[in-house]
Design a protein around this motif. Structure first.
Motif, short mmCIF file in Angstrom:
data_model
loop_
_atom_site.label_atom_id
_atom_site.label_comp_id
_atom_site.label_asym_id
_atom_site.label_seq_id
_atom_site.Cartn_x
_atom_site.Cartn_y
_atom_site.Cartn_z
N ASN A 132 21.40 22.17 9.27
CA ASN A 132 20.80 23.49 9.52
C ASN A 132 19.68 23.78 8.52
O ASN A 132 18.65 24.35 8.89
CB ASN A 132 21.87 24.58 9.46
N GLN A 133 19.89 23.36 7.27
CA GLN A 133 18.83 23.58 6.28
C GLN A 133 17.61 22.73 6.61
O GLN A 133 16.46 23.19 6.51
CB GLN A 133 19.32 23.24 4.87
N ALA A 134 17.83 21.48 7.00
CA ALA A 134 16.72 20.60 7.34
C ALA A 134 15.91 21.17 8.51
O ALA A 134 14.67 21.19 8.48
CB ALA A 134 17.24 19.21 7.69
N ILE A 135 16.59 21.66 9.53
CA ILE A 135 15.91 22.25 10.68
C ILE A 135 15.09 23.46 10.26
O ILE A 135 13.93 23.62 10.66
CB ILE A 135 16.94 22.63 11.76
N ALA A 136 15.67 24.31 9.42
CA ALA A 136 14.97 25.51 8.96
C ALA A 136 13.73 25.17 8.14
O ALA A 136 12.80 25.99 8.04
CB ALA A 136 15.91 26.40 8.15
N LYS A 137 13.70 23.99 7.56
CA LYS A 137 12.55 23.55 6.77
C LYS A 137 11.55 22.73 7.59
O LYS A 137 10.61 22.17 7.05
CB LYS A 137 13.01 22.75 5.55
N GLY A 138 11.78 22.64 8.91
CA GLY A 138 10.79 22.01 9.77
C GLY A 138 11.07 20.59 10.18
O GLY A 138 10.22 19.93 10.80
N THR A 139 12.26 20.07 9.88
CA THR A 139 12.59 18.69 10.21
C THR A 139 13.14 18.60 11.63
O THR A 139 14.06 19.33 12.00
CB THR A 139 13.62 18.12 9.22
N THR A 140 12.58 17.69 12.42
CA THR A 140 13.00 17.53 13.80
C THR A 140 13.61 16.15 14.09
O THR A 140 14.08 15.90 15.20
CB THR A 140 11.83 17.77 14.77
N ALA A 141 13.59 15.26 13.10
CA ALA A 141 14.24 13.95 13.22
C ALA A 141 14.75 13.56 11.84
O ALA A 141 14.06 13.81 10.83
CB ALA A 141 13.28 12.90 13.77
N LEU A 142 15.91 12.92 11.78
CA LEU A 142 16.54 12.66 10.48
C LEU A 142 17.36 11.39 10.55
O LEU A 142 18.13 11.19 11.48
CB LEU A 142 17.41 13.86 10.11
N ARG A 143 17.19 10.54 9.53
CA ARG A 143 18.01 9.34 9.35
C ARG A 143 18.92 9.53 8.14
O ARG A 143 18.42 9.81 7.04
CB ARG A 143 17.14 8.10 9.17
N SER A 144 20.22 9.36 8.35
CA SER A 144 21.18 9.52 7.26
C SER A 144 21.98 8.24 7.06
O SER A 144 22.45 7.62 8.02
CB SER A 144 22.15 10.67 7.56
N HIS A 145 22.15 7.87 5.79
CA HIS A 145 23.03 6.78 5.42
C HIS A 145 24.46 7.32 5.30
O HIS A 145 24.68 8.42 4.79
CB HIS A 145 22.59 6.17 4.09
N ILE A 146 25.43 6.53 5.77
CA ILE A 146 26.84 6.90 5.72
C ILE A 146 27.59 5.79 4.99
O ILE A 146 27.53 4.62 5.40
CB ILE A 146 27.42 7.07 7.14
N ASP A 147 28.30 6.12 3.91
CA ASP A 147 29.04 5.11 3.16
C ASP A 147 30.00 4.37 4.08
O ASP A 147 30.82 4.98 4.78
CB ASP A 147 29.85 5.77 2.04
N MET A 148 29.93 3.05 4.05
CA MET A 148 30.82 2.22 4.84
C MET A 148 31.45 1.16 3.95
O MET A 148 31.64 0.00 4.35
CB MET A 148 30.04 1.59 6.00
N ASP A 149 31.79 1.57 2.71
CA ASP A 149 32.38 0.63 1.76
C ASP A 149 33.90 0.75 1.70
O ASP A 149 34.55 0.13 0.88
CB ASP A 149 31.78 0.84 0.36
N SER A 150 34.48 1.58 2.58
CA SER A 150 35.93 1.71 2.71
C SER A 150 36.23 2.23 4.11
O SER A 150 35.32 2.65 4.83
CB SER A 150 36.49 2.67 1.66
N SER A 151 37.49 2.21 4.49
CA SER A 151 37.86 2.67 5.83
C SER A 151 37.54 4.15 6.03
O SER A 151 37.41 4.62 7.17
CB SER A 151 39.35 2.41 6.08
N LYS A 152 37.40 4.90 4.94
CA LYS A 152 37.02 6.32 5.05
C LYS A 152 35.70 6.46 5.80
O LYS A 152 35.48 7.43 6.52
CB LYS A 152 36.92 6.93 3.65
N GLY A 153 34.83 5.48 5.65
CA GLY A 153 33.54 5.55 6.31
C GLY A 153 33.65 5.61 7.82
O GLY A 153 32.83 6.26 8.48
N LEU A 154 34.64 4.95 8.41
CA LEU A 154 34.82 4.98 9.85
C LEU A 154 35.24 6.37 10.32
O LEU A 154 34.85 6.82 11.40
CB LEU A 154 35.84 3.93 10.27
N GLU A 155 36.04 7.08 9.51
CA GLU A 155 36.39 8.48 9.81
C GLU A 155 35.14 9.35 9.79
O GLU A 155 34.92 10.18 10.67
CB GLU A 155 37.39 9.02 8.78
N VAL A 156 34.32 9.15 8.76
CA VAL A 156 33.11 9.96 8.61
C VAL A 156 32.13 9.65 9.73
O VAL A 156 31.45 10.55 10.24
CB VAL A 156 32.47 9.72 7.23
#
Length: 408
Positions: A109-133
């Protein structure tokens, strides 16, 4: 047929103010201002010559970490990358899915309010928690699909048996990009090789955290460039941070940049985070990849927000205009031409990295747009001008009232 008319806006790079006509989510026409223009269902008001830019493109952030500073006592007292990593890992294991979702939703929501219309995010995948996220982020991807384009990178540990297994599962579950962090693995070459293997197997692109270090001996970027060329993967690989490139002797730096250009590797600079986490050695360094030299060799370069309000960057935010302003200062983009180029670092360049189709402000482009409280781009940069309207495919996704200032 839905129609939107943005009256009397100053389109970036077009000179005089114009009326921009949007139909069915695309820019249909750009015409001189006319008091006789009549809009359709979603006609907006007269913007009196304010600046219209293409929607900003966030090329590198971490939605799984965002807005976590202070929660459960999470802090980074030394301000170093090492402490940030050490403190974040045990914290994330204890967090539930709703915590990740709530904080990531705040970030989007903050990114959108600042004018961002496309976003790439890294997600930690170094443990099984990453699959939940990953499951949570895919739910948010659907929730926000009409507001922002969201792309996800598996930030894992390719090159190890457990890491390869987790990365494979993430790719089978629909993650978009193969990621990794070679310089913190036992075997950086094996990490890069495995990441490229996975990308070829699944038909994906690669986005790696590279050389986030001030030690000149850490320079895996040159090996990555050789691998990319040997496999014919030019244009499909992105390298982020690349801090150690800034502390190389001139001849080494120039050679590696030439290799990067030949391999067509995209480079993403993270000014706020690298200025925060680097520079803890003596003599103090800036820790910023040499943006100007890369641009001189026609390397595709973008700047991103990276971490926002977490142990890696307590003062971060999702304002890409701020990141571009910071890059102007930190990378000495001081000439008029260079200052104008800084806007490319958060628009056309990252759009190319994300492979966005029909991006821009020409007729036929998708109407991803932001209107700023400024009458020229230079002022917008200098003042980090408020975002008045943000549109995704012609749909209004953020609005701020226009207020006249009065001084006495």
């Amino acid at each position: 047929m839905d129609e939107l008319i943005l009256k009397n806006v100053r389109v970036w790079g077009k000179g005089d103010a114009v009326d921009v006509i949007v139909r069915d989510g695309r820019i249909a026409n750009v015409i001189p201002p006319s008091p006789l223009s009549k809009g359709g269902k979603s006609t907006d008001e007269d913007f009196a010559g304010r600046v219209l830019l293409p929607g900003f493109v966030e090329s590198h952030c971490h939605l799984d970490k965002t807005m976590s500073l202070g929660s459960n006592g999470l802090e980074n007292t030394s301000g170093t990358l090492l402490e940030a990593v050490e403190r974040w890992y045990p914290s994330k294991i204890k967090r539930d899915k709703e915590d990740f979702k709530d904080r990531a939703r705040q970030g989007l929501n903050q990114a959108i309010a600042k004018g961002t219309t496309a976003l790439r995010s890294h997600i930690d995948m170094d443990s099984s928690k990453g699959l939940e996220v990953l499951e949570v982020m895919q739910e948010l991807k659907e929730e926000f699909r009409n507001k922002i384009f969201l792309e996800l990178v598996a930030l894992g540990m390719p090159g190890t048996s457990e890491g390869d297994a987790l990365m494979t599962e993430a790719l089978e579950n629909g993650i978009d990009i193969v990621g990794g962090c070679p310089h913190i693995t036992p075997d950086p070459v094996a990490c890069m090789k495995s990441a490229l293997d996975l990308a070829e197997r699944f038909g994906k692109h690669v986005d790696l955290h590279m050389d986030e270090d001030e030690n000149p001996a850490v320079l895996d970027l040159k090996d990555l460039a050789q691998m990319v060329r040997a496999r014919g993967l030019q244009g499909r690989v992105t390298a982020d941070h690349c801090c150690s490139l800034s502390v190389q002797p001139k001849h080494v730096q120039e050679k590696v940049i030439a290799q990067v250009a030949e391999a067509n590797i995209n480079i993403i600079s993270l000014p706020a985070v690298n200025l925060m986490l680097q520079g803890h050695t003596e003599p103090m360094t800036r820790g910023l990849v040499p943006i100007k030299k890369l641009l001189e060799q026609n390397v595709t370069v973008a700047v991103g927000s990276d971490n926002v309000r977490d142990v890696f960057q307590p003062m971060g935010n999702y304002d890409l205009l701020w990141q571009a302003n910071l890059a102007i200062h930190a990378a000495h983009l001081t000439s008029p031409a260079q200052r104008r180029t800084a806007l490319d670092l958060i628009t056309t360049q990252p759009a190319k990295i994300l492979g966005l189709q029909h991006y821009g402000l020409d007729v036929g482009c998708q109407a991803d747009m932001v209107i700023l409280e400024a009458y020229d781009v230079e002022t917008a940069f200098a003042m980090m001008a408020p975002r008045l309207r943000v549109y995704k495919a012609g749909r209004l996704v953020y609005r701020q009232e226009i207020k006249e200032e009065h001084f006495s």
